[in-house]
Design an enzyme around this catalytic site. Structure first.
Site, short mmCIF file in Angstrom:
data_model
loop_
_atom_site.label_atom_id
_atom_site.label_comp_id
_atom_site.label_asym_id
_atom_site.label_seq_id
_atom_site.Cartn_x
_atom_site.Cartn_y
_atom_site.Cartn_z
N ASP A 142 0.85 -1.19 0.00
CA ASP A 142 0.00 0.00 0.00
C ASP A 142 0.88 1.24 0.00
OD1 ASP A 142 -1.93 1.92 0.29
OD2 ASP A 142 -2.89 1.00 2.04
N HIS A 178 -0.40 4.27 -0.03
CA HIS A 178 -1.15 5.29 0.72
C HIS A 178 -1.12 6.66 0.03
CE1 HIS A 178 -1.98 2.75 4.17
NE2 HIS A 178 -0.71 2.43 4.26
N GLU A 203 -1.41 -0.73 -3.93
CA GLU A 203 -2.62 0.03 -3.60
C GLU A 203 -2.34 1.52 -3.53
OE1 GLU A 203 -5.67 0.46 0.22
OE2 GLU A 203 -4.66 -1.46 -0.18
N GLU A 239 -10.23 3.62 -1.77
CA GLU A 239 -10.71 3.88 -0.42
C GLU A 239 -11.09 5.34 -0.21
OE1 GLU A 239 -7.46 4.38 2.80
OE2 GLU A 239 -6.57 3.01 1.33
N ASP A 248 -15.06 1.81 0.22
CA ASP A 248 -15.27 1.54 1.64
C ASP A 248 -16.76 1.67 1.94
OD1 ASP A 248 -15.50 1.98 4.55
OD2 ASP A 248 -13.32 2.04 4.51
N HIS A 279 -12.76 -1.97 1.09
CA HIS A 279 -11.85 -1.43 2.09
C HIS A 279 -12.57 -1.38 3.42
CE1 HIS A 279 -9.72 2.00 4.11
NE2 HIS A 279 -8.68 1.36 3.63
#
Length: 310
Positions: free
Chosen positions: A183, A185, A209, A235, A258, A285
């Site tokens: 990830d 982020h 991700e 997400e 999400d 998510h």
């Protein structure tokens, strides 16, 4: 049946729960939350109460569309998370009213089990490898780990070398029959993201991700064309309208809406159907609380094109 009351509960460490009660004794629970912004989302739900009180909670789609479309300003994390919590609670009520799980009301489950992955962390390759082994010993066959801290647009290769060393250590520890996702982020800018993804190629990742922030999603296709590693994101995307461009462009392999941010069970189910038409997998998510997790499982059970759930 009419909605009689809405109650909100702020619970540490970062949860906000919504209880919707009816005049004939039913109660449904939802989790309307943006991490770190519980008070803000709470206010958004309270702003909706004048419309919700007195409504038939079984009219889930009509309520969703009104909450979304009746306002001049639409979308965004706060508004869509507030709608998500309400939507979860209404589905909970409807399931209890009919004596059926939500996935039955959505068409019936298409699987009996859902594959999951666990998050791991660590500042050194040794720490990451140890945590990956712990998850494997627990019976899991997939983990997700962070890549780097925030870096500059063009930074030194030290960040890349350190990230690769951690991934390499995890792969060496758990072997090739174990899945690893990384990830980003959104902490890496496009030039560095492209270099880091290239260096991670030998480690056969399950996916990377959020390689860039969603506000730069127009660059995802360029990244996707530069690698064989599947690209995942979503997400911080909050409705089907946020997802439609990346699906149409073919710039993503896995989407990760999400269920507590992207409009709830109803909207994530619609997003999943859109993704199926583009042969894109769904991996909802879910790093939040127990109600968000329960809602996520309902979608996992019934959405056909799915990948992994957290």
């Amino acid at each position: 049946m009419r909605i009689a009351s809405l109650e909100l509960f702020t619970v540490p460490p970062r949860w906000l729960f919504l209880k919707v009660s009816t005049d004939d004794g039913y109660a449904g629970w939802g989790e309307p939350i943006v991490e770190g912004q519980a008070g803000t989302v709470r206010g958004a739900v309270e702003d909706m109460s004048d419309y919700l009180l007195g409504r038939d909670p079984r009219h889930i789609e009509d309520i969703w569309q009104t909450l979304f479309r009746a306002r001049f300003y639409r979308g965004g994390p706060v508004m869509m998370s507030a709608i998500a919590g309400v939507n979860q609670a209404l589905w909970d009520i409807k399931g209890k009213y009919h004596g059926a799980p939500i996935y039955d009301l959505l068409g019936g489950k298409v699987r009996d089990r859902v594959q999951v992955y666990a998050g791991i962390s660590g500042d050194t390759p040794e720490e990451v490898a140890a945590q990956a082994q712990e998850r494997k010993d627990e019976g899991l066959n997939a983990v997700k780990m962070g890549a780097v801290e925030t870096v500059h647009y063009m930074d030194t290769f030290q960040h890349i070398d350190e990230a690769v060393a951690r991934v390499a250590a995890a792969r060496a520890q758990v072997g090739n029959d174990f899945s690893i996702a990384v990830d980003f982020h959104g902490k890496v800018h496009k030039p560095m993201a492209k270099m880091l993804i290239r260096e991670l190629e030998p480690y056969h990742l399950m996916f990377v991700e959020e390689p860039i922030l969603p506000m730069h999603n127009e660059s995802l296709l360029d990244l996707k064309r530069s690698t064989s590693i599947p690209i995942a994101t979503g997400e911080r995307m909050y409705s089907r309208w946020d997802f439609k461009a990346i699906l149409a462009e073919g710039s993503v392999d896995i989407i990760q809406p999400d269920v507590s941010h992207a409009g709830g069970i109803s909207e994530v189910f619609r997003i999943a159907a859109m993704a199926e038409a583009y042969d894109v997998a769904l991996a909802p998510h879910c790093p939040l609380g127990p109600i968000a997790l329960a809602s996520c499982i309902q979608v996992d059970a019934v959405a056909y094109m799915y990948g992994l759930g957290l």
